[in-house]
Scaffold this motif. Sequence first.
Motif, PDB file in Angstrom:
ATOM      1  N   HIS A  67       0.835  -1.213   0.000  1.00  0.00           N
ATOM      2  CA  HIS A  67       0.000   0.000   0.000  1.00  0.00           C
ATOM      3  C   HIS A  67       0.863   1.253   0.000  1.00  0.00           C
ATOM      4  O   HIS A  67       0.499   2.275  -0.592  1.00  0.00           O
ATOM      5  CB  HIS A  67      -0.937  -0.015   1.206  1.00  0.00           C
ATOM      6  CG  HIS A  67      -2.095  -0.953   1.058  1.00  0.00           C
ATOM      7  ND1 HIS A  67      -3.157  -0.709   0.212  1.00  0.00           N
ATOM      8  CD2 HIS A  67      -2.347  -2.159   1.628  1.00  0.00           C
ATOM      9  CE1 HIS A  67      -4.029  -1.684   0.275  1.00  0.00           C
ATOM     10  NE2 HIS A  67      -3.557  -2.603   1.120  1.00  0.00           N
ATOM     11  N   THR A  68       2.011   1.180   0.646  1.00  0.00           N
ATOM     12  CA  THR A  68       2.935   2.311   0.628  1.00  0.00           C
ATOM     13  C   THR A  68       3.381   2.630  -0.793  1.00  0.00           C
ATOM     14  O   THR A  68       3.420   3.790  -1.212  1.00  0.00           O
ATOM     15  CB  THR A  68       4.161   2.000   1.506  1.00  0.00           C
ATOM     16  OG1 THR A  68       3.756   1.903   2.866  1.00  0.00           O
ATOM     17  CG2 THR A  68       5.223   3.087   1.373  1.00  0.00           C
ATOM     18  N   LYS A  69       3.728   1.586  -1.560  1.00  0.00           N
ATOM     19  CA  LYS A  69       4.138   1.790  -2.952  1.00  0.00           C
ATOM     20  C   LYS A  69       3.010   2.415  -3.763  1.00  0.00           C
ATOM     21  O   LYS A  69       3.244   3.306  -4.596  1.00  0.00           O
ATOM     22  CB  LYS A  69       4.563   0.460  -3.565  1.00  0.00           C
ATOM     23  CG  LYS A  69       5.847  -0.113  -2.984  1.00  0.00           C
ATOM     24  CD  LYS A  69       6.176  -1.467  -3.584  1.00  0.00           C
ATOM     25  CE  LYS A  69       7.472  -2.023  -3.014  1.00  0.00           C
ATOM     26  NZ  LYS A  69       7.791  -3.376  -3.562  1.00  0.00           N
ATOM     27  N   GLU A  70       1.784   1.956  -3.534  1.00  0.00           N
ATOM     28  CA  GLU A  70       0.641   2.507  -4.267  1.00  0.00           C
ATOM     29  C   GLU A  70       0.414   3.970  -3.899  1.00  0.00           C
ATOM     30  O   GLU A  70       0.130   4.803  -4.777  1.00  0.00           O
ATOM     31  CB  GLU A  70      -0.601   1.675  -3.962  1.00  0.00           C
ATOM     32  CG  GLU A  70      -0.537   0.253  -4.500  1.00  0.00           C
ATOM     33  CD  GLU A  70      -1.672  -0.622  -4.019  1.00  0.00           C
ATOM     34  OE1 GLU A  70      -1.707  -1.800  -4.397  1.00  0.00           O
ATOM     35  OE2 GLU A  70      -2.523  -0.126  -3.248  1.00  0.00           O
ATOM     36  N   ILE A  71       0.549   4.282  -2.608  1.00  0.00           N
ATOM     37  CA  ILE A  71       0.363   5.666  -2.170  1.00  0.00           C
ATOM     38  C   ILE A  71       1.428   6.573  -2.784  1.00  0.00           C
ATOM     39  O   ILE A  71       1.121   7.666  -3.286  1.00  0.00           O
ATOM     40  CB  ILE A  71       0.415   5.748  -0.629  1.00  0.00           C
ATOM     41  CG1 ILE A  71      -0.822   5.068  -0.025  1.00  0.00           C
ATOM     42  CG2 ILE A  71       0.515   7.201  -0.161  1.00  0.00           C
ATOM     43  CD1 ILE A  71      -0.730   4.862   1.470  1.00  0.00           C
ATOM     44  N   MET A  72       2.683   6.128  -2.778  1.00  0.00           N
ATOM     45  CA  MET A  72       3.757   6.934  -3.345  1.00  0.00           C
ATOM     46  C   MET A  72       3.573   7.114  -4.847  1.00  0.00           C
ATOM     47  O   MET A  72       3.914   8.161  -5.408  1.00  0.00           O
ATOM     48  CB  MET A  72       5.115   6.294  -3.047  1.00  0.00           C
ATOM     49  CG  MET A  72       5.493   6.337  -1.567  1.00  0.00           C
ATOM     50  SD  MET A  72       5.618   8.018  -0.908  1.00  0.00           S
ATOM     51  CE  MET A  72       7.205   8.517  -1.581  1.00  0.00           C
ATOM     52  N   HIS A  73       3.027   6.089  -5.495  1.00  0.00           N
ATOM     53  CA  HIS A  73       2.758   6.201  -6.936  1.00  0.00           C
ATOM     54  C   HIS A  73       1.693   7.268  -7.187  1.00  0.00           C
ATOM     55  O   HIS A  73       1.812   8.093  -8.100  1.00  0.00           O
ATOM     56  CB  HIS A  73       2.310   4.856  -7.477  1.00  0.00           C
ATOM     57  CG  HIS A  73       1.929   4.883  -8.923  1.00  0.00           C
ATOM     58  ND1 HIS A  73       2.838   5.116  -9.930  1.00  0.00           N
ATOM     59  CD2 HIS A  73       0.727   4.729  -9.538  1.00  0.00           C
ATOM     60  CE1 HIS A  73       2.223   5.098 -11.094  1.00  0.00           C
ATOM     61  NE2 HIS A  73       0.945   4.865 -10.883  1.00  0.00           N
ATOM     62  N   VAL A  74       0.647   7.262  -6.365  1.00  0.00           N
ATOM     63  CA  VAL A  74      -0.421   8.265  -6.503  1.00  0.00           C
ATOM     64  C   VAL A  74       0.131   9.663  -6.233  1.00  0.00           C
ATOM     65  O   VAL A  74      -0.186  10.626  -6.950  1.00  0.00           O
ATOM     66  CB  VAL A  74      -1.585   7.942  -5.552  1.00  0.00           C
ATOM     67  CG1 VAL A  74      -2.588   9.094  -5.527  1.00  0.00           C
ATOM     68  CG2 VAL A  74      -2.286   6.661  -5.984  1.00  0.00           C
ATOM     69  N   LEU A  75       0.963   9.785  -5.210  1.00  0.00           N
ATOM     70  CA  LEU A  75       1.558  11.084  -4.904  1.00  0.00           C
ATOM     71  C   LEU A  75       2.435  11.582  -6.057  1.00  0.00           C
ATOM     72  O   LEU A  75       2.443  12.771  -6.381  1.00  0.00           O
ATOM     73  CB  LEU A  75       2.390  10.990  -3.620  1.00  0.00           C
ATOM     74  CG  LEU A  75       1.613  10.859  -2.305  1.00  0.00           C
ATOM     75  CD1 LEU A  75       2.569  10.616  -1.148  1.00  0.00           C
ATOM     76  CD2 LEU A  75       0.762  12.098  -2.054  1.00  0.00           C
ATOM     77  N   LYS A  77       2.069  10.839  -9.237  1.00  0.00           N
ATOM     78  CA  LYS A  77       1.184  11.274 -10.321  1.00  0.00           C
ATOM     79  C   LYS A  77       0.580  12.644  -9.999  1.00  0.00           C
ATOM     80  O   LYS A  77       0.408  13.485 -10.888  1.00  0.00           O
ATOM     81  CB  LYS A  77       0.078  10.243 -10.547  1.00  0.00           C
ATOM     82  CG  LYS A  77       0.546   8.948 -11.182  1.00  0.00           C
ATOM     83  CD  LYS A  77      -0.610   8.061 -11.573  1.00  0.00           C
ATOM     84  CE  LYS A  77      -1.426   8.677 -12.695  1.00  0.00           C
ATOM     85  NZ  LYS A  77      -2.486   7.756 -13.161  1.00  0.00           N
ATOM     86  N   MET A  78       0.235  12.872  -8.717  1.00  0.00           N
ATOM     87  CA  MET A  78      -0.327  14.161  -8.321  1.00  0.00           C
ATOM     88  C   MET A  78       0.665  15.289  -8.592  1.00  0.00           C
ATOM     89  O   MET A  78       0.307  16.332  -9.165  1.00  0.00           O
ATOM     90  CB  MET A  78      -0.696  14.135  -6.837  1.00  0.00           C
ATOM     91  CG  MET A  78      -1.242  15.463  -6.306  1.00  0.00           C
ATOM     92  SD  MET A  78      -1.398  15.500  -4.504  1.00  0.00           S
ATOM     93  CE  MET A  78       0.339  15.549  -4.028  1.00  0.00           C
ATOM     94  N   ARG A  79       1.918  15.051  -8.210  1.00  0.00           N
ATOM     95  CA  ARG A  79       2.923  16.091  -8.413  1.00  0.00           C
ATOM     96  C   ARG A  79       3.174  16.330  -9.901  1.00  0.00           C
ATOM     97  O   ARG A  79       3.376  17.470 -10.328  1.00  0.00           O
ATOM     98  CB  ARG A  79       4.216  15.699  -7.712  1.00  0.00           C
ATOM     99  CG  ARG A  79       4.116  15.734  -6.188  1.00  0.00           C
ATOM    100  CD  ARG A  79       5.481  15.651  -5.534  1.00  0.00           C
ATOM    101  NE  ARG A  79       5.359  15.775  -4.089  1.00  0.00           N
ATOM    102  CZ  ARG A  79       5.254  14.769  -3.242  1.00  0.00           C
ATOM    103  NH1 ARG A  79       5.293  13.531  -3.714  1.00  0.00           N
ATOM    104  NH2 ARG A  79       5.140  14.961  -1.951  1.00  0.00           N
ATOM    105  N   SER A  80       3.175  15.263 -10.663  1.00  0.00           N
ATOM    106  CA  SER A  80       3.383  15.423 -12.099  1.00  0.00           C
ATOM    107  C   SER A  80       2.244  16.214 -12.729  1.00  0.00           C
ATOM    108  O   SER A  80       2.463  17.033 -13.624  1.00  0.00           O
ATOM    109  CB  SER A  80       3.509  14.054 -12.764  1.00  0.00           C
ATOM    110  OG  SER A  80       4.663  13.381 -12.337  1.00  0.00           O
ATOM    111  N   SER A  81       1.025  15.951 -12.280  1.00  0.00           N
ATOM    112  CA  SER A  81      -0.120  16.700 -12.797  1.00  0.00           C
ATOM    113  C   SER A  81      -0.014  18.175 -12.433  1.00  0.00           C
ATOM    114  O   SER A  81      -0.340  19.059 -13.236  1.00  0.00           O
ATOM    115  CB  SER A  81      -1.421  16.112 -12.235  1.00  0.00           C
ATOM    116  OG  SER A  81      -1.611  14.794 -12.677  1.00  0.00           O
TER     117      SER A  81
END
Length: 288
Positions: A67-75, A77-81
Motif C-alpha cells: 500500500h505504501t508503494k501505491e500511495i507513493m505512486h499516486v503522490l 502522479k499528483m505532483r506530475s499533474s
Amino acid sequence: MNEKDYEMLLTLDATRNITYAADILFVTQSTLSKRIVAIEKELDVSLLLRSKQGIRFTPPGEIVLQHTKEIMHVLSKMRSSLNAKKSYIYGKLNIGVAINYPKYHLSSILTSYYQQYPHVNTHITTDQSRTLYLRMLDSSLDAAIIRGEYPWNDNKLLLDREPVCAIAIEPFTLADLSHNKIPYIYRKTDAIFERQLTQWMNEHNIRITSPSIFVDNIETCVAMVNRKLGWTIVPKICLSSFHGFIVPLQFSNGDPFMRSTYLMYNDNYRSLPQVEAFINIVKDYKQN
C-alpha cells in the motif's frame, strides 16, 4: 503515517538493513527504530523481523509495504499533474529500454529529448525485454522500448522490424551449417528470441554438435565472427559495421525471420507531460 514514513519503508525495502537505511535517510539508527515502533503501534502489527543478516518484512509488513508503494505512486502522479501547470515541462520520467537498442538508437532519441526538455529528471533502465515487459505490467515504468512479441492491450507503436541473419566472414551455405563445418557462437538473449531461433534451426536440421563459443552480449558475438572464430545468428540492427557474409533467414513456410521493436506505454501515463513528450520524440525519430 506521513510521506516521510512511506519513504522510510521503501528505503528499508530497498536496503533490507537498518544501518544502511538510516544512513540514506540521514537519521540515527535509534531514531529510525523508534519510528518503526511507533508505526507498528499505530497499525497494531509487527512490520519487521530482524536478524544478523538484516531485516525482512512480516506478512502484515508486506501488506503495508504494498500500500505504501501505491500511495507513493499516486503522490508522484499528483505532483506530475501539478507540474503540468508550470511554464515548462519537468518531473521524473521512468523508461525501460531493451539491452541492445541503446547501443544503436537511444542516444539520438535522448539527445533530442534533453535538448527540448532539460528540466526532466530521466531514469533509464536497460534490461532483457521480458523483464521490462513485466515492469510495464505492474506499472513501474512510464514507457518501454521492447524487442520481441509480447501481448499488450494498451498503446503499442511499432518502431522497427529488421531481418534476423546468419553471419560469417567467409561465404557459407545452410548445408555447411547443418554439417557443423563452422563453429557456432552462442550469445545470451531473451526467451522469445531463443524459441524462434530453436524453431529455425529445427526446421533446417541444424544441430550444433561441434565445439562452440558462449558470450554474454551481441557486440562480443559479432566481434568473434569478425575474428573468423565461427558463425552466429543476430538481428540486422547490430550489423552496420560488419563486412562479412550476411544471409537473412526464413522459416520453412517462407516467412522471414524478423525481430520487431516496439514502444509500449499506458494511456493513463500519457497524461503526464514528460511521458507525452518522450512518446512524441520517439515517434518523430521513427518517421525521420
